[in-house]
Design a protein around this motif. Structure first.
Motif, PDB file in Angstrom:
ATOM      1  N   LEU A  16       0.505  -0.919  -0.222  1.00 59.43           N
ATOM      2  CA  LEU A  16      -0.301   0.483  -0.089  1.00 59.43           C
ATOM      3  C   LEU A  16       1.455   0.716   0.004  1.00 59.43           C
ATOM      4  CD1 LEU A  16      -2.120  -0.808   2.591  1.00 59.43           C
ATOM      5  CD2 LEU A  16      -2.785  -1.354   0.496  1.00 59.43           C
ATOM      6  N   ILE A  39      -8.848  -0.416   9.615  1.00 63.43           N
ATOM      7  CA  ILE A  39      -9.897  -0.387   9.105  1.00 63.43           C
ATOM      8  C   ILE A  39      -9.941  -0.952   7.646  1.00 63.43           C
ATOM      9  CG2 ILE A  39     -11.708   0.173  10.786  1.00 63.43           C
ATOM     10  CD1 ILE A  39     -12.273   2.778   8.788  1.00 63.43           C
ATOM     11  N   GLY A  64       1.380  -0.928   3.797  1.00 62.11           N
ATOM     12  CA  GLY A  64       1.376  -1.924   3.360  1.00 62.11           C
ATOM     13  C   GLY A  64       2.152  -2.125   5.027  1.00 62.11           C
ATOM     14  N   ASN A  68       6.347  -2.679   5.522  1.00 62.45           N
ATOM     15  CA  ASN A  68       6.870  -1.935   6.211  1.00 62.45           C
ATOM     16  C   ASN A  68       8.374  -3.013   6.766  1.00 62.45           C
ATOM     17  OD1 ASN A  68       5.378  -0.335   5.143  1.00 62.45           O
ATOM     18  ND2 ASN A  68       4.319   0.187   7.325  1.00 62.45           N
ATOM     19  N   PHE A 167      -3.859  -9.357   7.911  1.00 66.41           N
ATOM     20  CA  PHE A 167      -4.578  -8.716   6.773  1.00 66.41           C
ATOM     21  C   PHE A 167      -3.864  -9.006   5.278  1.00 66.41           C
ATOM     22  CE2 PHE A 167      -2.792  -3.996   8.760  1.00 66.41           C
ATOM     23  CZ  PHE A 167      -3.841  -3.640   9.543  1.00 66.41           C
ATOM     24  N   THR A 170      -7.728 -10.742   4.989  1.00 63.81           N
ATOM     25  CA  THR A 170      -8.968 -10.631   4.088  1.00 63.81           C
ATOM     26  C   THR A 170      -8.826 -10.739   2.074  1.00 63.81           C
ATOM     27  OG1 THR A 170      -8.074  -8.535   3.721  1.00 63.81           O
ATOM     28  CG2 THR A 170      -9.062  -8.963   5.126  1.00 63.81           C
ATOM     29  N   PHE A 198      -9.368  -6.117  13.634  1.00 58.71           N
ATOM     30  CA  PHE A 198     -10.962  -6.402  13.226  1.00 58.71           C
ATOM     31  C   PHE A 198     -10.429  -7.489  12.181  1.00 58.71           C
ATOM     32  CE2 PHE A 198      -8.737  -4.320   9.112  1.00 58.71           C
ATOM     33  CZ  PHE A 198      -8.988  -5.501   8.047  1.00 58.71           C
ATOM     34  N   ASN A 298       2.763   5.982  13.096  1.00 60.32           N
ATOM     35  CA  ASN A 298       2.389   4.575  11.720  1.00 60.32           C
ATOM     36  C   ASN A 298       3.538   3.991  12.155  1.00 60.32           C
ATOM     37  OD1 ASN A 298       1.225   3.845   9.211  1.00 60.32           O
ATOM     38  ND2 ASN A 298       1.861   5.597   8.473  1.00 60.32           N
ATOM     39  N   GLY A 299       3.724   2.682  11.607  1.00 58.31           N
ATOM     40  CA  GLY A 299       4.754   1.215  11.527  1.00 58.31           C
ATOM     41  C   GLY A 299       5.439   0.830  12.813  1.00 58.31           C
TER      42      GLY A 299
HETATM   43  C1  26A Z   1      -6.112  -4.727   5.034  1.00 61.75           C
HETATM   44  N1  26A Z   1      -5.754  -3.621   5.650  1.00 61.75           N
HETATM   45  C2  26A Z   1      -6.262  -3.134   6.244  1.00 61.75           C
HETATM   46  C3  26A Z   1      -4.852  -3.079   5.030  1.00 61.75           C
HETATM   47  C4  26A Z   1      -4.291  -2.275   6.127  1.00 61.75           C
HETATM   48  C5  26A Z   1      -2.455  -2.150   6.508  1.00 61.75           C
HETATM   49  N2  26A Z   1      -1.425  -3.082   5.426  1.00 61.75           N
HETATM   50  C6  26A Z   1      -2.374  -4.255   5.044  1.00 61.75           C
HETATM   51  N3  26A Z   1      -3.567  -4.722   5.010  1.00 61.75           N
HETATM   52  N4  26A Z   1      -4.419  -1.600   6.481  1.00 61.75           N
HETATM   53  C7  26A Z   1      -3.539  -0.870   7.587  1.00 61.75           C
HETATM   54  N5  26A Z   1      -2.239  -0.922   6.766  1.00 61.75           N
HETATM   55  C8  26A Z   1      -0.206  -0.628   7.092  1.00 61.75           C
HETATM   56  O1  26A Z   1      -0.296  -0.466   8.208  1.00 61.75           O
HETATM   57  C9  26A Z   1       0.565   0.303   8.153  1.00 61.75           C
HETATM   58  C10 26A Z   1       0.634   0.825   9.437  1.00 61.75           C
HETATM   59  O2  26A Z   1       1.259  -0.450  10.454  1.00 61.75           O
HETATM   60  C11 26A Z   1      -0.354   1.079   6.589  1.00 61.75           C
HETATM   61  O3  26A Z   1      -0.353   0.422   4.921  1.00 61.75           O
HETATM   62  C12 26A Z   1       0.270   1.701   7.407  1.00 61.75           C
HETATM   63  O4  26A Z   1       1.731   1.724   6.851  1.00 61.75           O
END
Ligand code: 26A
Length: 347
Positions: A16, A39, A64, A68, A167, A170, A198, A298-299
């Motif tokens: 991401l 979310i 992502g 990271n 993550f 999903t 979640f 963040n991260g």
């Molecule tokens: C499926 N989802 C919701 C996600 C994410 C995710 N990476 C993968 N799947 N939702 C947020 N992030 C990432 O988490 C990092 C922070 O821990 C964000 O891109 C962010 O860099």
């Protein structure tokens, strides 16, 4: 000559681009976001990304969660140690991600989707909290076929440790299970992260399908509590939850399971399953960082996982690996978003 790795670590998840800006209560309210959460975006969130760019001076940063972590692990390990797989679009954002990973020394093997754009994550920073709102787009299009293609499967066979972000549950459970099976069949190490509350809440069944393969499970305190709730463990005690997870049935019995739960600035909990059903609990303190040195969180969890997994790949004792995780998280918190300082620092 510097030693080189052999792509011992293979990570899989959702690549991401983070669109990160500083927000306030009003912005969170406008999109129905909690201050500290992650979310999946719904229709009502689609305006957030432009809003962040136009009105909140948002920066575009590689994100992502497991990507990271991959960059974090490679930050510590010798060159050519870490490979990362996921799906992006054929667009500028995707190229940006590729460039950042290349600079970090991570070998990426993306599947390119023909239709969907590269996924993005809106990051709203308020104080030390971060709200993550993800529009997966192409990241949602990862396919088992890609993993099973001869070129990629060679990397799978070469790897000794797999790291999968929760993550990804999903997105493509068959790909996760293929890595899990490879690990169990060849006594390799399979590590998963709970990623967000979640996941245990709404993706309980796919999560449970992967559970027998967890050699190491990583999560934080809110994810642990969400796990306990969805599994009716009737406790909010993080040590009890970690114990319960550590003793779940396991596919590969040659390796006892370890569960690592971080708790922000509170001590990190490790639950290590022993033969005969006992569980050993260890606690590791966090080296606190002064408030004025915090950029954003963040991260931070991904960085912890990156440092920790690097230690695991190097065969360090558990305590050392946890300390490496805390060390890298501390560095990342001082940077903008899920980034690591340059010039490279050594643990
Ligand atoms: C499926 N989802 C919701 C996600 C994410 C995710 N990476 C993968 N799947 N939702 C947020 N992030 C990432 O988490 C990092 C922070 O821990 C964000 O891109 C962010 O860099």
């Amino acid at each position: 000559m510097t030693a080189k790795g052999n792509f011992e670590l293979l990570c899989l998840e959702n690549p991401l681009l983070d669109i990160q800006g500083v927000g306030d209560e009003k912005l969170l309210e406008k999109y129905g976001l909690k201050a500290n959460d992650a979310i999946l975006a719904e229709e009502k969130h689609m305006g957030l990304y432009e809003d962040l760019i136009q009105n909140h001076d948002a920066k575009l940063i590689a994100g992502g969660a497991a990507q990271n972590t991959a960059r974090g692990a490679q930050y510590i390990l010798p060159p050519e140690s870490v490979a990362y797989i996921g799906c992006i679009g054929k667009d500028k954002y995707g190229e940006t991600l590729k460039d950042i990973c290349a600079k970090a020394g991570v070998r990426v093997e993306y599947r390119y989707d023909d239709e969907q754009p590269t996924g993005r994550c809106g990051v709203v920073i308020t104080g030390h909290n971060r709200s993550l709102c993800t529009d997966l787009a192409a990241a949602n299009c990862y396919k088992l076929d890609h993993l099973k293609s001869p070129e990629i499967w060679k990397l799978v066979e070469q790897a000794k440790v797999f790291y999968v972000g929760g993550f990804h549950l999903t997105v493509c459970v068959p790909a996760i299970l293929a890595l899990a099976e490879e690990a169990a069949a060849k006594d390799k190490l399979f590590i998963m992260n709970l990623s967000a509350p979640f996941i245990p809440q709404f993706f309980k069944d796919p999560l449970d399908e992967t559970a027998p393969y967890w050699d190491i499970l990583i999560g934080n305190e809110t994810e642990a509590v969400a796990y306990a709730e969805s599994h009716n463990l009737n406790t909010k005690d993080v040590k009890e939850i970690a114990k319960a997870i550590a003793t779940l049935p396991k596919k590969n019995n040659k390796k006892p399971r370890t569960v690592i739960i971080t708790q922000g600035t509170d001590p990190t909990i490790a639950a290590i399953a022993k033969e005969g059903g006992d569980v050993e609990i260890k606690e590791a303190p966090v080296h606190a960082i002064q408030n004025e040195n915090i950029n954003d969180t963040n991260g931070a969890g991904d960085a912890f996982a990156g440092g920790f997994v690097a230690g695991v790949v190097q065969g360090k004792p558990l305590e050392t690996s946890i300390d490496m995780g805390q060390w890298l998280a501390r560095l990342s918190i001082q940077e903008l978003g899920p980034s690591y300082p340059f010039p490279v620092q050594t643990y």
